[in-house]
Motif scaffolding. Structure first.
Motif, PDB file in Angstrom:
ATOM      1  N   ASN A  35       0.837  -1.204   0.000  1.00 25.89           N
ATOM      2  CA  ASN A  35       0.000   0.000   0.000  1.00 25.89           C
ATOM      3  C   ASN A  35       0.870   1.252   0.000  1.00 25.89           C
ATOM      4  O   ASN A  35       2.050   1.208   0.363  1.00 25.89           O
ATOM      5  CB  ASN A  35      -0.976  -0.007   1.179  1.00 25.89           C
ATOM      6  N   SER A  37       0.733   4.093   1.813  1.00 24.79           N
ATOM      7  CA  SER A  37       1.148   4.613   3.106  1.00 24.79           C
ATOM      8  C   SER A  37       2.429   3.940   3.602  1.00 24.79           C
ATOM      9  O   SER A  37       3.361   4.614   4.052  1.00 24.79           O
ATOM     10  CB  SER A  37       0.017   4.435   4.118  1.00 24.79           C
ATOM     11  N   ASP A  38       2.482   2.625   3.520  1.00 25.21           N
ATOM     12  CA  ASP A  38       3.693   1.915   3.952  1.00 25.21           C
ATOM     13  C   ASP A  38       4.881   2.240   3.059  1.00 25.21           C
ATOM     14  O   ASP A  38       6.021   2.326   3.526  1.00 25.21           O
ATOM     15  CB  ASP A  38       3.449   0.401   3.979  1.00 25.21           C
ATOM     16  N   ARG A  65      -3.992   2.673   1.852  1.00 20.46           N
ATOM     17  CA  ARG A  65      -3.680   2.131   3.183  1.00 20.46           C
ATOM     18  C   ARG A  65      -4.064   0.659   3.193  1.00 20.46           C
ATOM     19  O   ARG A  65      -4.903   0.219   2.411  1.00 20.46           O
ATOM     20  CB  ARG A  65      -4.458   2.879   4.263  1.00 20.46           C
TER      21      ARG A  65
END
Length: 130
Positions: A35, A37-38, A65
């Protein structure tokens, strides 16, 4: 070579990793996230540690996310890398054949095409210039 791979399809992620491993890139390290965000967190963590990724390989559609629906996260990571001035080359590897200006290249991931050699050609070209 230190690579960040953003991909939510585990089979496609495995195929890309194998293509790199099978073509004498034994000295590479691959961080995989599923994802946006990571991925951003990993990039920022590496910047704080003083070690940028040498390359980003990204799909175009994956969640922003964990456990969210897919969105155009690939476009977002490309835009963010450019806006922040992070000097990290980007390869898009997608089941759709994209042409995106300002990135290292695009690989059309298709079982009926020789996408593996195209990916390896782009990565080798990058490693020759570093």
């Amino acid at each position: 070579m230190y690579i960040l791979h953003l991909e939510d399809d585990i089979i496609k992620q495995y195929h890309i990793q194998r293509a790199l491993e099978d073509t004498c890139f034994s000295d590479f390290k691959l961080d995989h996230v599923n994802n946006l965000s990571d991925g951003i967190k990993n990039i920022e963590r590496q910047i704080k540690a003083g070690r940028l990724y040498d390359l980003i390989i990204t799909d175009m559609w994956y969640p922003e996310r964990n456990k969210e629906a897919e969105s155009a996260s690939g476009k977002q990571i490309i835009k963010l890398v450019k806006e922040k001035g992070w000097n990290i080359p980007i390869i898009v590897c997608s089941t759709v054949d994209y042409e995106i200006p300002g990135i290292l290249g695009s690989v059309h991931y298709d079982k009926n095409k020789d996408w593996e050699n195209e990916l390896v050609r782009l990565v080798r070209g990058l490693s020759l210039h570093r």
